[in-house]
Enzyme design. Structure first.
Site, PDB file in Angstrom:
ATOM      1  NE  ARG A 383       0.140   1.247   6.110  1.00 35.04           N
ATOM      2  CZ  ARG A 383       0.350   2.023   5.019  1.00 35.04           C
ATOM      3  NH1 ARG A 383       0.093   1.607   3.787  1.00 35.04           N
ATOM      4  NH2 ARG A 383       0.342   3.395   5.039  1.00 35.04           N
ATOM      5  CD  GLN A 401       4.144   4.688   3.680  1.00 35.85           C
ATOM      6  OE1 GLN A 401       3.858   5.372   4.630  1.00 35.85           O
ATOM      7  NE2 GLN A 401       3.295   4.345   2.996  1.00 35.85           N
ATOM      8  CE  LYS A 488      -4.962   6.129  -3.943  1.00 36.30           C
ATOM      9  NZ  LYS A 488      -4.573   4.986  -3.344  1.00 36.30           N
TER      10      LYS A 488
END
Length: 666
Positions: A383, A401, A488
């Protein structure tokens, strides 16, 4: 991002027509000075009002104390105004940017001919103290028109720009111009004479005397409105608190945080580095850091398998069409690295793993009997974070991740989310993080960055909220903080010194299954669309690693420590004996080594303490004769004359217990 907590609800009061909120506060006998002073009120519509606000009708209002979240923001924004006044007093050529409150403080941006120096901050702080002591009053004034504002602000180009874009600015800039009327705040001396002013929506403290404790912290360069295409300004950061004791406590926390800074400890303990030759925000783990990272990965891989996940793997790049299908390119392109052109197609470094997991799901027909179907991988994503926000391991450009996706029926979704939340919390506890709350990020109905129907969002949000409430943990709302494809839950964990870190996330996604045409055969033979639930337990290995370094101040639990035991001979002729002891430890799976350096024994002990090694095994003539070793633990305690086999069993027991409490003779 941490959400602002819901303010404590005080007893409402009535502000009679034509009188001020200050009069009502005084009549109610509420504190008007000190660390609990009422500094603003909240009207029935939720808007914060200055204490000199005079409603036209009798109006209910809720008093807000200076130590509440909203009160602290008012204090810190008022301190930012005092800073700006001080800057223009000492540097008249300075042009004003914006000055919002932030977590634990405030900042203000200035266009000045040359950067501020440390001695400038000393001068500015002294001038701020003079302004505070003078007790200048903050007074709100509304412009009758934009033209009137532009005439008054003709010498402030950045303020003029805000006036021109009024109504289409971010939160920090809204603190300057507001979304409704256009207002200005004047600072008045005791004779009522205007001595300074700033374009601002407010509210503010009644006077500068309500700023009891502040400090300027540092200066830095910052692009106007956060864009590298705009001029570079100079930003001054400060902090402000309702009392001197709270300021002192905050500065002590900062000192402790600096001692625990993972970037500093990463170098001192030889764990990782960020070579310039590789690029900003891209980390390499050294052997000792690699051991900790491997322990983390081995643990979470085994836990995922125990929890019913299947390990998968996907490439680091993909054709751009995949991210159009998922919907990421239109929403996240600015945070993705530029495309590479290969064989006539554009390829992107992946910024997320979910689209590839969708392709695995879609690779063959699926039955309801397979659901929940859970995929997991260590997916490295990239990113393009702006250089100004890259920060050690906690904000990187390349991150791995422990990413997983559960495919379930709509009826299975609540149970799966509960299962994932329990998994997450048990993992955090295993690593010694046991103080946390939940944050629910929802859609901003006024924003166009979210996809899906109102009904879909309502159902998804309700499912997450019900599970969060059922957990019994504190739940904080984060309006507008959802991903574009669904709401979320994030777990906000507190470290050893009380700082909050966003860790694990669980996201309910009803959009990507439809975009990818995912389906399964239901029990009645129909084809139905699954719900997709994203979850990351560490969040990212890099960020979790950095948080652990700071949580433990580099003194990792024995099971995580890169070197668990170091043998320290009293004389060189004891080296061979300790080498045999270390060989037994290694045979038991313990990471152990002998200090073969030419340093004296006391220097070796100091080195081991600096490297935060849990066990130091010391041997001299008496130990060799008796077949024992003497332990010195990281906390400085000692245990002498421990038989070798007992010593090996002692170390192995503590390591295998995975206790997060450091070993000690006690």
């Amino acid at each position: 991002m941490s959400a602002t907590r819901t303010p404590a609800v005080a007893d409402p009061l009535v502000v009679p027509a034509g009188t001020t909120a200050a009069d009502a506060v005084a009549a109610a006998g509420l504190p008007t000075t000190g660390p609990k002073a009422i500094v603003v009120v909240r009207d029935a519509g939720g808007r914060l009002r200055d204490l000199d606000w005079r409603p036209e009708l009798d109006t209910d209002a809720t008093p807000v104390a200076i130590d509440e979240p909203d009160g602290l923001n008012v204090l810190r924004h008022s301190a930012a105004h005092v800073l700006a006044q001080a800057v223009q007093d000492i540097f008249p050529e300075a042009r004003l940017g914006i000055g919002p409150p932030i977590d634990n403080g405030f900042y203000y941006d200035f266009d000045v001919p040359k950067p501020f120096q440390p001695e400038d901050l000393t001068k500015l702080e002294k001038r701020m103290q003079e302004i505070v002591k003078a007790g200048q009053a903050f007074r709100r004034r509304e412009y009758k028109s934009l033209d009137e504002a532009k005439v008054e602000l003709a010498a402030e180009p950045y303020k003029l720009e805000l006036v021109d874009i009024k109504g289409d600015v971010d939160d920090a800039e809204l603190s300057t111009v507001g979304a409704g009327e256009l207002t200005h705040y004047d600072n008045l001396d005791k004779e009522g004479k205007r001595v300074w002013g700033d374009l601002c929506r407010g509210p503010h403290l009644p006077t500068t005397r309500f700023i009891p404790a502040f400090k300027l912290m540092r200066s830095a360069a910052a692009y106007w409105r956060g864009s590298e295409k705009n001029p570079q300004l100079q930003r001054i950061y400060g902090t402000a608190w309702p009392s001197r004791d709270e300021l002192k406590a905050y500065l002590n926390r900062l000192a402790e945080a600096e001692r625990r800074d993972h970037r500093k400890l990463g170098t001192e303990l030889d764990l990782f580095s960020f070579p310039d030759e590789i690029g900003s925000g891209l980390v390499v783990f050294h052997p000792k850091g690699g051991i900790i990272k491997r322990e983390m990965e081995d643990y979470v891989r085994a836990r995922h398998i125990e929890e019913g996940f299947q390990y998968v793997s996907s490439p680091h790049i993909t054709k751009e069409g995949l991210f159009h299908t998922s919907g990421h390119l239109p929403y996240y392109k600015d945070t993705m690295f530029p495309p590479m052109q290969l064989e006539g197609a554009d390829y992107y470094l992946k910024a997320m793993n979910c689209p590839m997991h969708n392709l695995i799901f879609k690779s063959r027909g699926r039955s309801y009997r397979e659901l929940p179907l859970r995929f997991f991988e260590f997916g490295t994503v990239y990113r393009y974070e702006k250089s100004g926000v890259v920060h050690g391991l906690t904000r990187v450009r390349g991150l791995t991740q422990d990413d997983s996706h559960s495919y379930v029926t709509a009826e299975q979704a609540p149970g799966e989310i509960k299962h994932l939340l329990n998994f997450v919390l048990s993992l955090l506890r295993d690593f010694g993080l046991d103080d946390y709350y939940l944050e629910l990020s929802t859609r901003d109905p006024k924003s166009d960055k979210f996809i899906g129907t109102d009904e879909q969002w309502a159902v998804a949000t309700k499912v997450l909220e019900d599970v969060a409430v059922e957990s019994g943990l504190e739940l904080v709302l984060d309006p507008g903080g959802a991903a574009f494809y669904g709401p979320k839950i994030s777990v906000q964990a507190k470290d050893a010194i009380g700082r909050t870190w966003q860790m694990s996330t669980i996201q309910y996604d009803f959009n990507q299954p439809a975009r990818f045409g995912l389906e399964f055969q239901a029990a009645d033979g129909t084809r139905q669309e699954p719900v997709m639930i994203h979850s990351a337990k560490f969040g990212s290995i890099e960020r979790f690693f950095g948080v652990l370094v700071e949580h433990y101040a580099g003194a990792f639990p024995a099971w995580l420590a890169p070197v668990q035991v170091v043998g320290i001979p009293i004389r060189d002729d004891h080296v061979g004996y300790l080498a045999e002891f270390v060989a037994k430890l290694r045979a038991a799976g313990i990471r152990a080594e002998v200090d073969y350096s030419d340093d004296r024994m006391q220097k070796k002990i100091r080195t081991a303490q600096q490297q935060k090694i849990p066990f130091m095994a010391i041997a001299g003539d008496d130990d060799v004769a008796a077949g024992t070793v003497s332990f010195r633990y990281r906390d400085g305690s000692q245990r002498n004359g421990v038989p070798v086999d007992e010593a090996v069993a002692h170390v192995a027991e503590i390591v295998r217990s995975r206790t997060n409490v450091g070993p000690s003779a006690a």
